[in-house]
Design an enzyme around this catalytic site. Structure first.
Site, PDB file in Angstrom:
ATOM      1  N   SER A  10     -16.878  14.310 -43.957  1.00  0.00           N
ATOM      2  CA  SER A  10     -17.153  12.877 -44.032  1.00  0.00           C
ATOM      3  C   SER A  10     -18.658  12.711 -44.157  1.00  0.00           C
ATOM      4  O   SER A  10     -19.421  13.644 -43.980  1.00  0.00           O
ATOM      5  CB  SER A  10     -16.635  12.160 -42.780  1.00  0.00           C
ATOM      6  OG  SER A  10     -17.325  12.618 -41.642  1.00  0.00           O
ATOM      7  N   THR A  11     -19.087  11.507 -44.454  1.00  0.00           N
ATOM      8  CA  THR A  11     -20.514  11.259 -44.665  1.00  0.00           C
ATOM      9  C   THR A  11     -21.335  11.659 -43.447  1.00  0.00           C
ATOM     10  O   THR A  11     -22.396  12.266 -43.540  1.00  0.00           O
ATOM     11  CB  THR A  11     -20.749   9.765 -44.964  1.00  0.00           C
ATOM     12  OG1 THR A  11     -19.927   9.399 -46.073  1.00  0.00           O
ATOM     13  CG2 THR A  11     -22.198   9.512 -45.318  1.00  0.00           C
TER      14      THR A  11
END
Length: 461
Positions: A10-11
């Protein structure tokens, strides 16, 4: 053994050591080599959360499983695959259906036994709890920041430059075009015409290279230009200096609503024109999917699609309750829908304050002997207050335009009998007329992902 490697970040996790895409791939390739397994595909999911299965590479892998291309799915850790217990059950059942095994390189799971399934479910439950708990802490932290007068972040909208916290200045060169955009729309120009005109005049937007109609539409609906700050369900009025007058903003909102309803009447989908996304307030459009022969309503603002049948059934159940119980109807009318832009109590307080100020200036104007202020200055001040008062009264009139009492609304609805039968026997045009006659606006709330529960808030006609 034909192995599919699935890796994800994920970011927030891209900078974490051990969770990078290259790091996961290196470990998993070495693991396959030690087991003499053949890697047939590597699915690299970048910048995607594991809160649901709506991920491009996840969907691609599931399609390949269905085509019998894979014998085993290998991940670095279980939470790379999913953080939802419901999604885990769905995946395990899907794997079983196509005789595909599942393995984690850093954890010991055996999905072929009941104990193994229990263990993997408990781990997934903890991962889901961790994600949801983190989301709650983040939301609480942001609300706390706002209460303390601190701005959570994000770029400044066109026309403003937010400095530290909520301190901001109006960028005059941009602000004049913000006003122009609102004035042009109020005068009859459409979004595309306005964006084309700005581009012809070589006016540069804040981020993109050119203006487009979606940017213009978003600005016209954004009450940040009358001094309102929103973050989710947190709303602060009079937070910063306004660029657009309240009367012009209300005029534009009324025109937006009117134009949208006129367009909606021409459409064939029953809820188009009254259904909005509760998360971003964007209108939701009806789409017919020929593959499963179903109607869906989609919000293009936050990319959520919902089965139209589910929405309609929920809505008809709610109408059934509304028309059979006056007590329930009265309990829901006031609390079910919250206005998006207008705080009536705040407006009345402002009007009272303006009247007090006018009294003081009038006293000075009439006191010719002891008044050191020139008459021209006093006259200008009184005119400014009169204009501000007119603007606020216009808004108040628009906000209070619905004079029909809840009891009168109930009397209109109670004569409808067996709403489900009435709706099913009606054609598409009659269905639309029925729903639009009952509801002025509908707000739909649903988390992303399949089979997520939906809730509706509404405003009755």
């Amino acid at each position: 053994m034909r192995v599919a490697i699935y890796v994800r970040v994920s970011t927030q996790e891209q900078a974490k050591e051990g969770f990078s895409i290259p790091g996961q791939l290196e470990s998993l390739r070495a693991f396959c080599k030690s087991q003499s397994w053949d890697i047939v595909e590597e699915y690299k999911e970048e910048g995607r959360s594991a809160k649901d299965l709506d991920r491009p590479k996840m969907q691609e892998m599931m399609r390949d499983i269905k085509k019998n291309k894979i014998d085993l799915v290998l991940v670095y850790k279980l939470d790379r695959l999913t953080r939802s217990v419901l999604d885990l059950y769905q995946l395990l059942n899907y794997f079983d259906e196509y005789e595909v095994k599942f393995r984690s390189a850093t954890e010991v799971y055996d999905t072929t036994t009941a104990m193994g399934r229990l263990f993997i479910t408990l781990v997934a439950a903890l991962a889901q709890w961790e994600r949801e708990n983190l989301a709650e802490r983040v939301k609480f932290g942001i609300h706390q920041m706002i209460d303390e007068g601190k701005r959570p972040g994000g770029h400044s909208p066109y026309g403003y430059k937010f400095k530290k916290n909520f301190d901001c200045e109006i960028i005059e060169e941009e602000a004049k075009w913000v006003i122009k955009i609102f004035e042009w729309y109020a005068d009859g120009f459409g979004y595309r015409k306005i964006s084309d005109r700005l581009n012809e005049l070589n006016i540069k937007p804040r981020i993109a290279e050119k203006w487009n109609h979606n940017t213009v539409y978003g600005m016209l609906r954004n009450d940040i230009y009358i001094g309102v700050y929103r973050w989710g369900d947190k709303v602060i009025y009079n937070n910063h200096p306004a660029i657009v007058s309240n009367s012009l903003f209300v005029k534009v909102q009324k025109k937006l609503k009117s134009n949208h309803k006129n367009l909606a009447r021409k459409g064939k989908f029953p809820l188009t024109g009254i259904l909005q996304c509760g998360h971003c307030s964007e209108p939701m459009s009806g789409i017919f999917d020929a593959r499963d022969k179903k109607t869906y309503y989609r919000c293009f603002g936050c990319n959520r699609s919902t089965d139209g049948k589910k929405i309609t059934n929920l809505l008809l159940d709610e109408i059934e309750k509304l028309i059979t119980s006056k007590d329930y109807f009265l309990s829901q009318v006031d609390k079910n829908y919250q206005p998006l832009t207008v705080n009536i109590d705040e407006i009345r307080k402002k009007l009272e304050k303006i009247n007090q100020q006018k009294e003081k200036w009038y006293s000075l104007f009439l006191d010719e002997e002891d008044n050191p202020i020139p008459k021209e200055t006093l006259y200008k001040k009184i005119n400014e207050l009169n204009q501000a008062e007119d603007d606020l009264k216009t808004i108040l009139q628009e906000a209070e335009i619905d004079e029909e009492t809840p009891e009168e609304k109930f009397e209109k609805l109670k004569n409808i009998k067996n709403i489900h039968l009435v709706y099913d026997e009606a054609d598409a045009f009659e269905q639309k007329e029925l729903l639009h006659a009952i509801f002025e606006e509908l707000l739909l709330y649903r988390d992303k992902g399949r089979n997520k529960p939906i809730t509706l808030k509404y405003k009755l006609n």
